[in-house]
Motif scaffolding. Sequence first.
Motif, PDB file in Angstrom:
ATOM      1  N   GLY A 264       0.804  -1.218   0.000  1.00 40.22           N
ATOM      2  CA  GLY A 264       0.000   0.000   0.000  1.00 40.22           C
ATOM      3  C   GLY A 264       0.835   1.266   0.000  1.00 40.22           C
ATOM      4  O   GLY A 264       0.354   2.330  -0.390  1.00 40.22           O
TER       5      GLY A 264
ATOM      6  N   LYS B 125      -4.247  -6.682  -5.338  1.00 33.48           N
ATOM      7  CA  LYS B 125      -4.628  -5.628  -6.270  1.00 33.48           C
ATOM      8  C   LYS B 125      -5.107  -4.380  -5.538  1.00 33.48           C
ATOM      9  O   LYS B 125      -4.874  -3.262  -5.965  1.00 33.48           O
ATOM     10  N   LEU B 126      -5.790  -4.594  -4.422  1.00 34.29           N
ATOM     11  CA  LEU B 126      -6.308  -3.465  -3.655  1.00 34.29           C
ATOM     12  C   LEU B 126      -5.946  -3.631  -2.196  1.00 34.29           C
ATOM     13  O   LEU B 126      -6.129  -4.706  -1.616  1.00 34.29           O
TER      14      LEU B 126
ATOM     15  N   ASN C   2      -6.037  -0.857   1.282  1.00 41.77           N
ATOM     16  CA  ASN C   2      -6.147   0.480   1.849  1.00 41.77           C
ATOM     17  C   ASN C   2      -5.248   0.568   3.075  1.00 41.77           C
ATOM     18  O   ASN C   2      -5.469  -0.137   4.071  1.00 41.77           O
TER      19      ASN C   2
END
Length: 201
Positions: free
Chosen positions: A72, A92-93, A95
């Motif tokens: 991240g 991929k993601l 936070n």
Amino acid sequence: MAFNFLYPLKIKSISFSARRKDNTGELVLDEWLLDRATPLAYGAGVIQPNHVAHPGLVYEITTVDYLNFLCGRHYNSSMIQLFYGKPYTCPKLFNVADFNYPSISITYLVHGQSQNVTRTLTNVGSPGNYTLQINAPPEVIISVKPEILKFNHKGEKGQFRVTFTLSPLKKSKDHYFYGSLVWTDQKHIVRSPIVVKNPIL
């Protein structure tokens, strides 16, 4: 500053009832400014070692959580392999605000927008219900769902979601606002300091 303790295979961040006052009963001072300190200086507060033995709840963090945090922060697989010692594929993601740390830091919050973060607590004590106390600065609206975490056995996990919104009724010249979330079963106090930054005056 949060306090980390090493356990086999995992790291658990323990947010216990650390004090924000010194041995004389006065609020902790910033050693550089000689003024009242903020969570940016003292984190959760002054260590009370005896409380570590029975914290009630912990914010559990695994190696994968730390690796995802680096992802991240824009570390790529090659960079991570240099110190992790083997390849790691970044999700991929991810936070960064959802990193399962006791403290919650919102680095960019502007009027008209909300930001959500999630945290997971692990019960390391006996069964019980933990209720929430929200200590929000007047400039920030903080809501949490759920407001009660029920634990039926040791090792059980409970997740909660926090939503931050700047109050349209409170204007301030400050860039930083401070608050906290406190979970308690009347025996244990699990406190998470909060720092919200508003980059626009």
